[in-house]
Structure formats: structure tokens, C-alpha cells
Design a protein around this motif. Structure first.
Motif, PDB file in Angstrom:
ATOM      1  N   ALA A  60      68.453 113.973  17.945  1.00 48.82           N
ATOM      2  CA  ALA A  60      67.909 112.715  17.421  1.00 48.82           C
ATOM      3  C   ALA A  60      67.443 111.796  18.540  1.00 48.82           C
ATOM      4  O   ALA A  60      66.488 111.051  18.365  1.00 48.82           O
ATOM      5  N   CYS A  61      68.135 111.834  19.665  1.00 47.81           N
ATOM      6  CA  CYS A  61      67.867 110.875  20.743  1.00 47.81           C
ATOM      7  C   CYS A  61      67.643 111.608  22.062  1.00 47.81           C
ATOM      8  O   CYS A  61      68.154 112.704  22.274  1.00 47.81           O
ATOM      9  N   VAL A  76      62.432 106.880  30.783  1.00 44.11           N
ATOM     10  CA  VAL A  76      61.836 107.711  29.741  1.00 44.11           C
ATOM     11  C   VAL A  76      60.612 107.002  29.191  1.00 44.11           C
ATOM     12  O   VAL A  76      60.540 105.774  29.171  1.00 44.11           O
ATOM     13  N   ASP A  77      59.643 107.809  28.785  1.00 45.18           N
ATOM     14  CA  ASP A  77      58.454 107.326  28.096  1.00 45.18           C
ATOM     15  C   ASP A  77      58.503 107.874  26.676  1.00 45.18           C
ATOM     16  O   ASP A  77      58.897 109.020  26.461  1.00 45.18           O
ATOM     17  N   ARG A  78      58.072 107.057  25.710  1.00 48.37           N
ATOM     18  CA  ARG A  78      58.011 107.494  24.310  1.00 48.37           C
ATOM     19  C   ARG A  78      56.599 107.237  23.809  1.00 48.37           C
ATOM     20  O   ARG A  78      56.060 106.144  23.968  1.00 48.37           O
ATOM     21  N   SER A  79      55.988 108.278  23.214  1.00 51.07           N
ATOM     22  CA  SER A  79      54.615 108.181  22.722  1.00 51.07           C
ATOM     23  C   SER A  79      54.582 108.375  21.213  1.00 51.07           C
ATOM     24  O   SER A  79      55.227 109.278  20.675  1.00 51.07           O
ATOM     25  N   PHE A  80      53.800 107.542  20.554  1.00 48.23           N
ATOM     26  CA  PHE A  80      53.618 107.636  19.108  1.00 48.23           C
ATOM     27  C   PHE A  80      52.267 108.248  18.745  1.00 48.23           C
ATOM     28  O   PHE A  80      51.934 108.369  17.570  1.00 48.23           O
ATOM     29  N   ASP A  81      51.479 108.630  19.773  1.00 51.18           N
ATOM     30  CA  ASP A  81      50.134 109.169  19.502  1.00 51.18           C
ATOM     31  C   ASP A  81      49.840 110.436  20.307  1.00 51.18           C
ATOM     32  O   ASP A  81      48.739 110.630  20.795  1.00 51.18           O
ATOM     33  N   GLY A  82      50.835 111.292  20.456  1.00 48.77           N
ATOM     34  CA  GLY A  82      50.624 112.574  21.127  1.00 48.77           C
ATOM     35  C   GLY A  82      50.484 112.497  22.634  1.00 48.77           C
ATOM     36  O   GLY A  82      49.975 113.423  23.252  1.00 48.77           O
ATOM     37  N   ALA A 104      69.955 106.140  25.945  1.00 42.12           N
ATOM     38  CA  ALA A 104      69.402 107.107  25.003  1.00 42.12           C
ATOM     39  C   ALA A 104      68.567 106.381  23.960  1.00 42.12           C
ATOM     40  O   ALA A 104      68.941 105.305  23.499  1.00 42.12           O
ATOM     41  N   PHE A 105      67.435 106.980  23.591  1.00 39.95           N
ATOM     42  CA  PHE A 105      66.516 106.380  22.632  1.00 39.95           C
ATOM     43  C   PHE A 105      66.180 107.369  21.534  1.00 39.95           C
ATOM     44  O   PHE A 105      65.968 108.554  21.801  1.00 39.95           O
ATOM     45  N   ASN A 106      66.090 106.890  20.310  1.00 38.55           N
ATOM     46  CA  ASN A 106      65.707 107.719  19.181  1.00 38.55           C
ATOM     47  C   ASN A 106      64.237 108.067  19.332  1.00 38.55           C
ATOM     48  O   ASN A 106      63.398 107.172  19.472  1.00 38.55           O
ATOM     49  N   ASN A 107      63.920 109.358  19.293  1.00 41.18           N
ATOM     50  CA  ASN A 107      62.523 109.730  19.478  1.00 41.18           C
ATOM     51  C   ASN A 107      61.712 109.551  18.195  1.00 41.18           C
ATOM     52  O   ASN A 107      60.496 109.625  18.228  1.00 41.18           O
ATOM     53  N   ARG A 108      62.385 109.308  17.085  1.00 40.69           N
ATOM     54  CA  ARG A 108      61.719 109.029  15.801  1.00 40.69           C
ATOM     55  C   ARG A 108      60.671 110.089  15.468  1.00 40.69           C
ATOM     56  O   ARG A 108      59.624 109.786  14.899  1.00 40.69           O
ATOM     57  N   GLY A 109      60.924 111.314  15.886  1.00 38.44           N
ATOM     58  CA  GLY A 109      59.989 112.395  15.600  1.00 38.44           C
ATOM     59  C   GLY A 109      58.739 112.382  16.465  1.00 38.44           C
ATOM     60  O   GLY A 109      57.780 113.088  16.180  1.00 38.44           O
ATOM     61  N   ASN A 110      58.736 111.584  17.506  1.00 39.92           N
ATOM     62  CA  ASN A 110      57.583 111.482  18.389  1.00 39.92           C
ATOM     63  C   ASN A 110      57.882 112.132  19.733  1.00 39.92           C
ATOM     64  O   ASN A 110      58.969 112.644  19.956  1.00 39.92           O
ATOM     65  N   LEU A 111      56.933 112.089  20.636  1.00 41.42           N
ATOM     66  CA  LEU A 111      57.091 112.730  21.940  1.00 41.42           C
ATOM     67  C   LEU A 111      57.842 111.839  22.927  1.00 41.42           C
ATOM     68  O   LEU A 111      57.665 110.624  22.936  1.00 41.42           O
ATOM     69  N   MET A 112      58.646 112.476  23.765  1.00 40.55           N
ATOM     70  CA  MET A 112      59.379 111.804  24.834  1.00 40.55           C
ATOM     71  C   MET A 112      59.212 112.623  26.112  1.00 40.55           C
ATOM     72  O   MET A 112      59.000 113.829  26.063  1.00 40.55           O
ATOM     73  N   ALA A 125      57.080 111.743  39.316  1.00 36.99           N
ATOM     74  CA  ALA A 125      57.018 113.036  38.623  1.00 36.99           C
ATOM     75  C   ALA A 125      57.580 112.843  37.222  1.00 36.99           C
ATOM     76  O   ALA A 125      58.546 112.107  37.022  1.00 36.99           O
ATOM     77  N   CYS A 126      56.951 113.520  36.247  1.00 30.64           N
ATOM     78  CA  CYS A 126      57.402 113.444  34.855  1.00 30.64           C
ATOM     79  C   CYS A 126      57.553 114.856  34.293  1.00 30.64           C
ATOM     80  O   CYS A 126      56.816 115.769  34.671  1.00 30.64           O
ATOM     81  N   THR A 127      58.489 114.994  33.378  1.00 27.12           N
ATOM     82  CA  THR A 127      58.620 116.247  32.649  1.00 27.12           C
ATOM     83  C   THR A 127      57.430 116.362  31.706  1.00 27.12           C
ATOM     84  O   THR A 127      56.673 115.416  31.504  1.00 27.12           O
ATOM     85  N   THR A 128      57.278 117.520  31.102  1.00 33.55           N
ATOM     86  CA  THR A 128      56.274 117.650  30.065  1.00 33.55           C
ATOM     87  C   THR A 128      56.723 116.829  28.852  1.00 33.55           C
ATOM     88  O   THR A 128      57.919 116.520  28.701  1.00 33.55           O
ATOM     89  N   TRP A 129      55.775 116.470  28.003  1.00 34.75           N
ATOM     90  CA  TRP A 129      56.123 115.798  26.756  1.00 34.75           C
ATOM     91  C   TRP A 129      56.904 116.767  25.893  1.00 34.75           C
ATOM     92  O   TRP A 129      56.575 117.948  25.818  1.00 34.75           O
ATOM     93  N   TRP A 130      57.900 116.265  25.227  1.00 36.75           N
ATOM     94  CA  TRP A 130      58.700 117.111  24.339  1.00 36.75           C
ATOM     95  C   TRP A 130      58.996 116.373  23.068  1.00 36.75           C
ATOM     96  O   TRP A 130      59.214 115.201  23.026  1.00 36.75           O
TER      97      TRP A 130
END
Length: 130
Positions: A60-61, A76-82, A104-112, A125-130
Motif C-alpha cells: 500500500a505504501c 521519494v517522488d509520486r506521479s499521478f500521470d505516468g 512512507a507514503f500511500n502510492n494510491r495506485g500511482n507510480l513511485m 540518481a533515481c530508481t525506475t518508476w514502480w
């Protein structure tokens, strides 16, 4: 003198209680988004200048973790548009030791993704979006 000791004792007890509440209470982000860090797994990795960066997830998070040196940053970065745009969350520094993690943050079904930076280098450096 007795009244003064009672007042100081009460003040000290209140300070201790406040410190204990601070130590066990979740952070504002965790409380606001209902997150915990139980049953986590690493879902994405990155590295920069011998620093390991992980995105951790528990169903969930998600949160970021960095293995490095004092002064290094992780967030962490959270994206709502892919991944076209994102919000940056919880920039966290290693103060002592060799690792630290973000709230910790709820990803709400979006990318992190998790990102990090070695304190003495400009690259991020950043991980891939997941």
C-alpha cells in the motif's frame, strides 16, 4: 522549596512524556496517509557514487532508503500521470551512520520512485518508476 521541587518534577515529567510521545508517534506523513513499514520488500534499486538507493513497498505504501554517508539525501517522488510530472516527498538526510529512510507514503495506485544524492557530488540518481 517543596512547591518549587513539585513544579520542577511536574515539568520534568511532562517533558519526558512529550519526548516519549514524539518517539512513538508516527510522523505527520505516516499518520495522514495511514502508512507503516511492515512487511516491506525492495521493488527498485539505483546507485550513485557507491550509494545504494532503494524503493521499498509493502502493498500500500512506499518509501525510499539510502545506504551511504552522513550528508547524503534520499526522497521519494509520486506521479499521478505516468511519470510526466511528480511531487517530491520527504527529503531526508543521513545525519549519522550509514543509512536512512524517508517517511512512507500511500502510492494510491500511482507510480513511485526513490531518488538520492551523495552529499559531495551534484548528480542525482533515481530508481525506475514502480
Amino acid at each position: 522549596m517543596s512547591m518549587r521541587k513539585t513544579f520542577l518534577g511536574t515539568l520534568a515529567a511532562a517533558g519526558l512524556a512529550g519526548a516519549l510521545l514524539t518517539a512513538v508517534a508516527p510522523t505527520a506523513a505516516q499518520a495522514a496517509e495511514g502508512c507503516n513499514t511492515n512487511n516491506a520488500r525492495t521493488v527498485a534499486n539505483a546507485s550513485t557514487h557507491s550509494r545504494g538507493i532503494e524503493l521499498r513497498y509493502n502493498g500500500a505504501c512506499a518509501w525510499g532508503r539510502i545506504f551511504g554517508s552522513p550528508g547524503d539525501l534520499v526522497w521519494v517522488d509520486r506521479s499521478f500521470d505516468g511519470g510526466r510530472t511528480w511531487e517530491q516527498l520527504s527529503v531526508t538526510k543521513i545525519n549519522t551512520g550509514g543509512s536512512n529512510f524517508t517517511d512512507a507514503f500511500n502510492n494510491r495506485g500511482n507510480l513511485m520512485r526513490a531518488c538520492g544524492k551523495a552529499s559531495n557530488f551534484p548528480e542525482v540518481a533515481c530508481t525506475t518508476w514502480w
